[in-house]
Scaffold this active site. Sequence first.
Site, PDB file in Angstrom:
ATOM      1  N   SER A   1       2.518  12.852  -3.337  1.00  0.00           N
ATOM      2  CA  SER A   1       3.068  11.498  -3.192  1.00  0.00           C
ATOM      3  C   SER A   1       4.273  11.346  -4.108  1.00  0.00           C
ATOM      4  CB  SER A   1       2.010  10.448  -3.565  1.00  0.00           C
ATOM      5  OG  SER A   1       0.901  10.539  -2.712  1.00  0.00           O
TER       6      SER A   1
ATOM      7  N   ASP B   1       5.268   5.203   2.309  1.00  0.00           N
ATOM      8  CA  ASP B   1       5.482   6.369   3.181  1.00  0.00           C
ATOM      9  C   ASP B   1       6.310   5.990   4.409  1.00  0.00           C
ATOM     10  OD1 ASP B   1       3.980   7.858   1.431  1.00  0.00           O
ATOM     11  OD2 ASP B   1       2.134   7.736   2.613  1.00  0.00           O
TER      12      ASP B   1
ATOM     13  N   SER C   1       0.837  -1.202   0.000  1.00  0.00           N
ATOM     14  CA  SER C   1       0.000   0.000   0.000  1.00  0.00           C
ATOM     15  C   SER C   1       0.871   1.251   0.000  1.00  0.00           C
ATOM     16  CB  SER C   1      -0.901   0.014   1.244  1.00  0.00           C
ATOM     17  OG  SER C   1      -0.117   0.242   2.406  1.00  0.00           O
ATOM     18  N   LYS C   2       0.234   2.390  -0.240  1.00  0.00           N
ATOM     19  CA  LYS C   2       0.933   3.673  -0.193  1.00  0.00           C
ATOM     20  C   LYS C   2       1.543   3.891   1.190  1.00  0.00           C
ATOM     21  CE  LYS C   2       0.174   8.645  -0.704  1.00  0.00           C
ATOM     22  NZ  LYS C   2       0.600   9.035   0.647  1.00  0.00           N
ATOM     23  N   ARG C   3       0.834   3.422   2.209  1.00  0.00           N
ATOM     24  CA  ARG C   3       1.321   3.588   3.586  1.00  0.00           C
ATOM     25  C   ARG C   3       2.676   2.908   3.791  1.00  0.00           C
ATOM     26  NH1 ARG C   3      -2.789   1.552   5.770  1.00  0.00           N
ATOM     27  NH2 ARG C   3      -4.092   3.422   5.694  1.00  0.00           N
TER      28      ARG C   3
END
Length: 502
Positions: free
Chosen positions: A286, A267, A262-264
Amino acid sequence: MSKNVRVRFAPSPTGPLHIGGVRTALFNYLFAKKHNGTFVLRIEDTDQNRYVKGAEQYIIDSLNWCNIPFDEGPNKNEKFGPYRQSERKHLYKQYADQLIESENAYYAFDSAETLDIKRKEYEANKQTFIYNWHNRLELNNSLSLSAEEVKTKLDNGDNYVIRFKSPQDETLRFKDIIRGDMTIDTNVLDDKVLFKSDGMPTYHLANIVDDHLMEISHVIRGEEWLPSLALHMQLYTAFGWEAPEFAHLPLILKPTGKGKLSKRDGDKLGFPVFPLEYTSPDGDVSKGYKEEGYFADAVINFLAFLGWNPGTEQEIFNLEELINAFDLDRVNKAGARFDPDKIKWFNHHYMQEQSNAILAEAFKNNRSELKDIDVNYIAMVVGLIKERATFVNDFWDLSSFFFVAPKGYDEKASKKAFKEETKDLMTHLVSIISTLEDFEVETLQKEIKDWITENDIGFGKVMMPLRLALVGSLKGPDVFDIMYLIGKNESISRIEKVISVL
């Protein structure tokens, strides 16, 4: 392969294109090119509530940057257009009506509140509510109502959906290129909604109709669509159409190997999950692989190995080699772990293959300090340091001393390099360098090494303080390469500065 290969990548324009979507597009592209086929881009924007302005262009820009452009799609070779589902919505009602006429679908007038009450009743009995053969005659639909009642509701403009009528007590059998033979009991399937009274189809109906009308031969998509396969195959049967072949790609997993990437995760661990930088409507930025300094070739080579392997030890493939080697039979069922270090390894490799001139231009554009420096000089510097670099952003730390004299000297290195005799040795070194008319690398190397050897000095006593003088620390490429590039006067100036500090 006898049939004309046509594949499609069908993203929804609801935000940036996830790296998993890029992998799906890549596998479609490779398969199409391997079989001299066509790679189609279709924008599935039936859910207008989630539509994000600019997302479609972001998808197109991402595919182009990755060097996997579509052959057919919005505003390009529109042989089967339009390629946005929102522009095709006039098509779908006739197919929904066709399913009702063939008794493969029915009108359902149940309100959201009624269905919610039903769900809660089932939950109270520790059951899961499924709208299908076992309860549909008890609900508010055209199977339980008379023809007159149905006509009245439709004439009154009552809200409705059209549901697929899934069969009872049947076993469906179908084949997936990656997963093999599959069976499913129709009794566990729900009667999916295909069409809504607002005139918009659901994903399932639009997807099948569009794939048929666009003559898609193979549907290559993510594993998350596997639960939809039973319905989609039934729809093909209900329409009397030949179904395409299906291949469901494995998930891309988190770096830990547990759960979907995921994007998380990006990050948290500091790596992008999108091909290009993306700014959301609320201003949230992003990271993108392009802006972070990755080469498109490295990203594509890395993604190809997420779920596929060529069956050999080869890891480095250019796009043409990937096309020639790619085979869906060699795609794994198991999820593929995303390894941020591995993609850096690929990027380092492709860095070495880039020409020094191209890298020099990128480096110059990257640093304001280089705006007045000749790009040919920068290219020579790049040739000496790129082996140690993974990104163009690494170049300044590796080479700043080629452009700017060091302002200070590494403390730990200074204690190691600067001894009692260092001042005299550096003073003598200046006198040797001053007499040299030929300042080529070979001459510098010979004259200085001969002096060291003839006087039995010990290389470290000269070379360490010399490197500190030139660089400011004990790093960098060969000392004689540094001296040659910065030139005679600058070399002497930096050594004399060290002598003054000593």
